[in-house]
Design a protein around this motif. Sequence first.
Motif, PDB file in Angstrom:
ATOM      1  N   ASN B  80      24.456 -19.458  61.784  1.00 11.67           N
ATOM      2  CA  ASN B  80      25.569 -20.031  61.659  1.00 11.67           C
ATOM      3  C   ASN B  80      26.402 -20.208  62.461  1.00 11.67           C
ATOM      4  O   ASN B  80      27.789 -20.538  62.427  1.00 11.67           O
ATOM      5  CB  ASN B  80      26.010 -19.430  60.122  1.00 11.67           C
ATOM      6  CG  ASN B  80      26.603 -17.966  60.269  1.00 11.67           C
ATOM      7  OD1 ASN B  80      26.344 -17.420  61.251  1.00 11.67           O
ATOM      8  ND2 ASN B  80      27.075 -17.534  59.389  1.00 11.67           N
ATOM      9  N   CYS B  82      27.382 -21.812  66.256  1.00  9.70           N
ATOM     10  CA  CYS B  82      26.899 -22.990  66.877  1.00  9.70           C
ATOM     11  C   CYS B  82      26.772 -22.547  68.303  1.00  9.70           C
ATOM     12  O   CYS B  82      27.622 -21.961  69.034  1.00  9.70           O
ATOM     13  CB  CYS B  82      27.819 -23.970  66.967  1.00  9.70           C
ATOM     14  SG  CYS B  82      28.034 -24.856  65.213  1.00  9.70           S
ATOM     15  N   THR B  88      20.871 -25.591  64.991  1.00  2.98           N
ATOM     16  CA  THR B  88      21.738 -24.380  64.278  1.00  2.98           C
ATOM     17  C   THR B  88      21.587 -24.659  62.553  1.00  2.98           C
ATOM     18  O   THR B  88      22.281 -26.063  62.396  1.00  2.98           O
ATOM     19  CB  THR B  88      23.212 -24.684  64.533  1.00  2.98           C
ATOM     20  OG1 THR B  88      23.480 -24.189  66.066  1.00  2.98           O
ATOM     21  CG2 THR B  88      24.264 -23.628  63.788  1.00  2.98           C
ATOM     22  N   CYS B  90      21.956 -22.716  59.644  1.00  7.43           N
ATOM     23  CA  CYS B  90      22.578 -21.977  58.772  1.00  7.43           C
ATOM     24  C   CYS B  90      21.516 -21.363  57.673  1.00  7.43           C
ATOM     25  O   CYS B  90      22.178 -21.277  56.379  1.00  7.43           O
ATOM     26  CB  CYS B  90      23.666 -22.775  57.972  1.00  7.43           C
ATOM     27  SG  CYS B  90      25.166 -21.933  57.822  1.00  7.43           S
ATOM     28  N   GLU B 125      20.820 -18.400  53.351  1.00 10.34           N
ATOM     29  CA  GLU B 125      21.391 -19.815  53.663  1.00 10.34           C
ATOM     30  C   GLU B 125      22.936 -19.731  53.379  1.00 10.34           C
ATOM     31  O   GLU B 125      23.453 -19.243  52.334  1.00 10.34           O
ATOM     32  CB  GLU B 125      20.713 -20.755  52.333  1.00 10.34           C
ATOM     33  CG  GLU B 125      21.409 -22.150  52.439  1.00 10.34           C
ATOM     34  CD  GLU B 125      20.635 -23.181  51.440  1.00 10.34           C
ATOM     35  OE1 GLU B 125      19.828 -22.638  50.498  1.00 10.34           O
ATOM     36  OE2 GLU B 125      20.909 -24.241  51.234  1.00 10.34           O
ATOM     37  N   PHE B 126      23.529 -20.318  54.323  1.00 12.21           N
ATOM     38  CA  PHE B 126      24.931 -20.175  54.295  1.00 12.21           C
ATOM     39  C   PHE B 126      25.718 -18.905  54.236  1.00 12.21           C
ATOM     40  O   PHE B 126      26.933 -18.643  53.865  1.00 12.21           O
ATOM     41  CB  PHE B 126      25.724 -21.503  53.350  1.00 12.21           C
ATOM     42  CG  PHE B 126      25.676 -22.687  53.737  1.00 12.21           C
ATOM     43  CD1 PHE B 126      26.395 -23.148  54.608  1.00 12.21           C
ATOM     44  CD2 PHE B 126      24.523 -23.427  53.225  1.00 12.21           C
ATOM     45  CE1 PHE B 126      26.381 -24.574  55.312  1.00 12.21           C
ATOM     46  CE2 PHE B 126      24.178 -24.975  53.457  1.00 12.21           C
ATOM     47  CZ  PHE B 126      25.089 -25.328  54.692  1.00 12.21           C
ATOM     48  N   VAL B 203      29.782 -21.624  61.089  1.00 11.90           N
ATOM     49  CA  VAL B 203      30.037 -22.342  59.684  1.00 11.90           C
ATOM     50  C   VAL B 203      30.531 -21.527  58.665  1.00 11.90           C
ATOM     51  O   VAL B 203      30.105 -20.625  58.453  1.00 11.90           O
ATOM     52  CB  VAL B 203      28.251 -22.871  59.541  1.00 11.90           C
ATOM     53  CG1 VAL B 203      28.513 -23.568  58.086  1.00 11.90           C
ATOM     54  CG2 VAL B 203      27.662 -23.555  60.614  1.00 11.90           C
ATOM     55  N   TYR B 205      31.872 -20.018  55.063  1.00  9.52           N
ATOM     56  CA  TYR B 205      31.309 -19.749  53.867  1.00  9.52           C
ATOM     57  C   TYR B 205      32.637 -19.495  53.071  1.00  9.52           C
ATOM     58  O   TYR B 205      33.080 -20.315  52.361  1.00  9.52           O
ATOM     59  CB  TYR B 205      30.200 -18.445  54.213  1.00  9.52           C
ATOM     60  CG  TYR B 205      30.222 -17.835  52.706  1.00  9.52           C
ATOM     61  CD1 TYR B 205      30.427 -18.375  51.587  1.00  9.52           C
ATOM     62  CD2 TYR B 205      29.767 -16.347  52.659  1.00  9.52           C
ATOM     63  CE1 TYR B 205      30.407 -17.675  50.216  1.00  9.52           C
ATOM     64  CE2 TYR B 205      29.704 -15.628  51.514  1.00  9.52           C
ATOM     65  CZ  TYR B 205      29.972 -16.251  50.408  1.00  9.52           C
ATOM     66  OH  TYR B 205      29.658 -15.508  48.974  1.00  9.52           O
TER      67      TYR B 205
END
Lengths: 98, 474
Positions: B80, B82, B88, B90, B125-126, B203, B205
């Motif tokens: 997550n 970059c 990328t 995630c 995930e995320f 990224v 959350y």
Amino acid sequence: MPITRTEVEKIAKLANLELTDAEKDSFSGQLAAIVEYIDQLNELDTANVAPWQPRSVGNAATSHASRDDVVEPSLGQETALAQAPEPDEGHFTVPRVI
Amino acid sequence: MSNKLTIEEIHNLYESGDATPSEIVRTTLEKIEADNERLNAYLTINRENASIAATAMDADIRSAVKTKPLAGIPVVVKDNLCAARVRTTCGSQILGNYLPPYTATAVKKLEDAGAILVAKANMDEFAMGSSTENSAFGTVRNPINTDYVPGGSSGGSAVAVAAGHVPVSLGSDTGGSIRQPASFCGIVGLKPTYGRVSRFGLVAYASSLDQIGPFATSVKDAARVLTAISGHDRHDSTSVNEPVPDYLSALTGDIKGLRVGVPPECFGEGLDSEVKASVEAAITRLKDRGAEIVEVHLPHTKYVVAVYYLIATAEASSNLARFDGVRYGYRTEDARSLSELYRRTRDEGFGAEVKRRIMLGTFALSSGYYDAYYEKAQRVRAMLANDFAEAFNKCDVIATPTAPTPAFKVGEKSDDPLAMYLGDIYTVTINLAGVPAISIPCGASSAGLPIGLQLIGNHFDEARLLNAAFAYEQ
């Protein structure tokens, strides 16, 4: 608190999620169990407690200072569009809306 | 070469001329490729870029180790974070082929310190999960016993270090996602103070909770990485302009008079007896080294999981609204309207746990429920933050278990989200209060699974926190 299938459908609509029937069924049971667990927060009297706010810890004054208002280079159109699934002539495209 | 090299050991090889960055990177890539089928810890192997970067360092490495703290050190970062033009994902189908146009500040700072990015690590995930079973690209396995989960959500980054592939890696920690996998894999994992490390290029959350931090096999290496990645960044308005000390030089090992707070609320119901015994023995060891043990209280501990899963999911439901199939990422085919494009893109692109959390967060923020859920959680969060402020009036660091149990088996909790959430009881409260905390290995269960001690510090007191961990480790 029970979370009915109708409730799940309403939340999914708000969240822009299109759920399958199987997902609607499993989510209503799972979310109900989670919300029931969360409801134990009602044991706490919070009438005189202000909601949490990001607190200034450390050197907040200079951290959040505004920068000078000068133009700086940014990504540029080509780079900004490079990851778009369906770009067209310098634009992002979506299905027709009118 | 031994299986696990520290930064110092790699630098010694460079200084003596016994290895070059090219050789170290080649060996690292070989190990990663040999183990990845078994462990599934990596989503992208940065083979070509890493080899080019290493070759460019070969000629001057003997002088570079004197000026750059991470010169020629192979590193892995969670997927997550970059890295420009490196895939990328995630851990999500919705970003399955995403090539970011820029590099995260934390990754750039590692590279500026001389590190070489060799791979992007698999993750829930995320960053939504506590076992790395929620990746769209398959479950990550614990290298100590592959029947078990590595913890999560930064499972791949933890495995990269625990399997001896790299000396250090980066993860992100929103509710324990660095500390809990560090505990499950028997390594060191640090979540810095909120604001210590820039999140630009991470990224998002849950933005009031997310923080980037290192995994390492030793406290020294964690301190080296923290020094490299910390500091104010004008691209992240939540990063704080506090001076960055040399955390490595703070490691004296002297903890005479250090007040270690022990909250009985974290040693009660639900705590595995072997974990309890190991953590209590660790606290005794701190006492033997000169620390003073004091009782402190975190009276709202039983409510922290409820508060966390309201606030984190509410923020997530807002942050993940950006994934709409228009500007980047996955897009559904043949949608007839804009609304259908959004709904189908998101249904096809997100996995079950992500949808569940978006649903819960949307519910908590929705009209009619906002006051009873989201705002209630924010009021209790204020009480939790106050609990820590009071505890730190009486002590310098707080000691608790990192997780209530050692690693569990793959599949054991995957059908019961609430059971999975309850395992986060000792870690989520740290993010809600914004303070730093570290997990360090403190023993193993009878099944041979690692156990972690969590030490918690006050805001921006990482130097003292790391020194306490270092004193324990000696």
